[in-house]
Scaffold this active site. Sequence first.
Site, PDB file in Angstrom:
ATOM      1  N   GLY A   9      11.788   6.158  -2.871  1.00 17.93           N
ATOM      2  CA  GLY A   9      10.401   5.997  -2.396  1.00 17.93           C
ATOM      3  C   GLY A   9      10.449   5.620  -0.920  1.00 17.93           C
ATOM      4  O   GLY A   9       9.632   4.832  -0.430  1.00 17.93           O
ATOM      5  N   ALA A  10      11.434   6.201  -0.210  1.00 14.36           N
ATOM      6  CA  ALA A  10      11.692   5.785   1.169  1.00 14.36           C
ATOM      7  C   ALA A  10      10.618   6.245   2.156  1.00 14.36           C
ATOM      8  O   ALA A  10      10.599   5.785   3.296  1.00 14.36           O
ATOM      9  CB  ALA A  10      13.056   6.301   1.604  1.00 14.36           C
ATOM     10  N   LEU A  14       5.588   0.758   1.353  1.00 16.11           N
ATOM     11  CA  LEU A  14       6.347  -0.475   1.172  1.00 16.11           C
ATOM     12  C   LEU A  14       7.650  -0.444   1.982  1.00 16.11           C
ATOM     13  O   LEU A  14       8.049  -1.442   2.578  1.00 16.11           O
ATOM     14  CB  LEU A  14       6.676  -0.677  -0.310  1.00 16.11           C
ATOM     15  N   ARG A  43      11.595  12.525  -2.000  1.00 17.65           N
ATOM     16  CA  ARG A  43      11.512  13.937  -2.414  1.00 17.65           C
ATOM     17  C   ARG A  43      11.426  14.887  -1.228  1.00 17.65           C
ATOM     18  O   ARG A  43      11.909  15.998  -1.265  1.00 17.65           O
ATOM     19  CB  ARG A  43      10.228  14.148  -3.228  1.00 17.65           C
ATOM     20  N   LYS A 137       6.572  -3.949  -8.845  1.00 11.45           N
ATOM     21  CA  LYS A 137       5.520  -3.994  -9.835  1.00 11.45           C
ATOM     22  C   LYS A 137       4.541  -2.844  -9.596  1.00 11.45           C
ATOM     23  O   LYS A 137       4.530  -2.329  -8.483  1.00 11.45           O
ATOM     24  CB  LYS A 137       4.791  -5.330  -9.787  1.00 11.45           C
ATOM     25  N   HIS A 229       1.295 -11.731  -9.943  1.00 18.28           N
ATOM     26  CA  HIS A 229       1.335 -12.836  -8.983  1.00 18.28           C
ATOM     27  C   HIS A 229       0.650 -14.121  -9.488  1.00 18.28           C
ATOM     28  O   HIS A 229       1.196 -15.206  -9.388  1.00 18.28           O
ATOM     29  CB  HIS A 229       0.671 -12.436  -7.665  1.00 18.28           C
TER      30      HIS A 229
HETATM   31  C1  BG6 Z   1       0.206  -6.427  -4.178  1.00 19.09           C
HETATM   32  C2  BG6 Z   1      -1.016  -5.741  -4.712  1.00 19.09           C
HETATM   33  O1  BG6 Z   1       1.123  -6.690  -5.205  1.00 19.09           O
HETATM   34  O2  BG6 Z   1      -0.186  -7.655  -3.566  1.00 19.09           O
HETATM   35  C3  BG6 Z   1      -2.023  -5.489  -3.607  1.00 19.09           C
HETATM   36  O3  BG6 Z   1      -0.639  -4.497  -5.306  1.00 19.09           O
HETATM   37  C4  BG6 Z   1      -2.337  -6.783  -2.884  1.00 19.09           C
HETATM   38  O4  BG6 Z   1      -3.209  -4.907  -4.127  1.00 19.09           O
HETATM   39  C5  BG6 Z   1      -1.058  -7.499  -2.461  1.00 19.09           C
HETATM   40  O5  BG6 Z   1      -3.108  -6.457  -1.750  1.00 19.09           O
HETATM   41  C6  BG6 Z   1      -1.374  -8.884  -1.918  1.00 19.09           C
HETATM   42  O6  BG6 Z   1      -0.189  -9.434  -1.404  1.00 19.09           O
HETATM   43  P1  BG6 Z   1      -0.234 -10.493  -0.234  1.00 19.09           P
HETATM   44  O7  BG6 Z   1       1.186 -10.877  -0.028  1.00 19.09           O
HETATM   45  O8  BG6 Z   1      -0.842  -9.813   0.947  1.00 19.09           O
HETATM   46  O9  BG6 Z   1      -1.112 -11.623  -0.734  1.00 19.09           O
END
Ligand code: BG6
Length: 453
Positions: A9-10, A14, A43, A137, A229
């Site tokens: 997924g380079a 992210l 890909r 995730k 989270h």
């Molecule tokens: C991600 C979510 O895991 O966390 C996003 O998929 C969200 O939708 C993000 O914006 C929030 O992370 P942080 O570190 O900016 O609070």
Amino acid sequence: MRTYFAIFGATGNLTFKKLLPAFAALRTQGLLPEDTKIVLVARSSHTIESYLEMAKTQMKDQRDLDKIVDLLEYFQLDFASNAGYASLGELLNQTPNSKKVFYLAVGPELFARIAEGISSAGLVKKGNDSGRIAFEKPFGDDLESAQAINAMLWQFFDESQIYRVDHYLGKEMIQNILVMRFANRLFENNWNHLSIEKVSIIAKETEGVMNRGNYYDKAGALKDMIQSHLMQMGALVAMEAPLTYDEAGIREQKVEVLNYLTVQPKHVLFGQYHGYLQEKNIPSDSQTETFVAMKAFFNTPRWYGVPFYFLTGKKLNEKVSEIRIDFKHNANAQALWPNQPILKNQLIIRVAPEEGVTVRMNVKEPGLSDHINSMKLDYCHDCNYVGNKPEAYERLLLDLMRGVSTLFTRWDEIETAWQVVDAIKKQAPVLMVYESVQDLSLKIKKLLKEDLL
Ligand code: BG6
């Protein structure tokens, strides 16, 4: 010893926004193992030059790329093709006895296929720690799909080789929760229903779904934020003391307390921000929640009757993640000073954007009067960094390369979190579309008053 770090997924967000900058920071600090190679797997067809051109347009700070450019190699892979994994194998097996870390920054629908491909190419051996695999995730889409993915993974990897990423666990103040609780008698002895009135776990965002509509509309705030989270934060606040401060001790207690988390249907509010239906890739009749507020209880002796409020949403008034612990009113103090305002103590662990701790206390007003005032003790965690503040991903990548899994989630934690989330989903909470944040706050206040939240 050579370490290969293969990112699947380079060409995704992210990789550009978090992973490559984290590698750059680790290298600057001399923390990358010597002889590391980062293999960028995706890909699309690229040369390393065309990949770097694209990366420059996507990364916040192009200088990060310069710091690691000599470590990067691009590899085009059709994720479905066995022949593709075989040639990836040739590349990664060039150096005998190398360490191999596979980082899957792709959707969960590809997890099992990639794991199988890596294994069939002989790149990892089950139970051999020189091969590790990490997943972003969401781990699955519900309990059933998560179980299916996991069963597949366990065919090829031992649990000790699997690292499930929840980037909140890499945040400084999340790591600080257990230190605050168990290294301070002041809190340790009061961390229960006798002293605490309620706990609020909050992650508010100002951004909307941006360009992630396709993913987000299928997930919604409950699966995107609460399942991972916020439940992890809740578990760290609610768990019992670990027997040992290590991966086994901590994860054992987290999963134990998550088993006692209950939520009643009437205590869940789903919301959707006005304008969500007009966002890119969102169906015009979408019922997906972009906001969740819920009251939950950990049914353990420690937390008897203490509500845990979980609140998260997009397009809200501020970007804040924090944990608020509200202590009970002190009736003894009020009896001593019947005419003075004795406010409840409060502890706030500020996770982001600022990192720190605030404690609200009662003190005598300075001067000749006997008045009592409430004041704040403030600890600024970010103020104490020497150099740049570390990002969550720096810590996670470092631990992944070192083979320390404390800050990654174990399968039974994920499974338990999905059980809770699936049960909430089944109850199908009513969706409220709110015009504005004020509108939403009024609704929440009303529900709180009626004990519906
Ligand atoms: C991600 C979510 O895991 O966390 C996003 O998929 C969200 O939708 C993000 O914006 C929030 O992370 P942080 O570190 O900016 O609070």
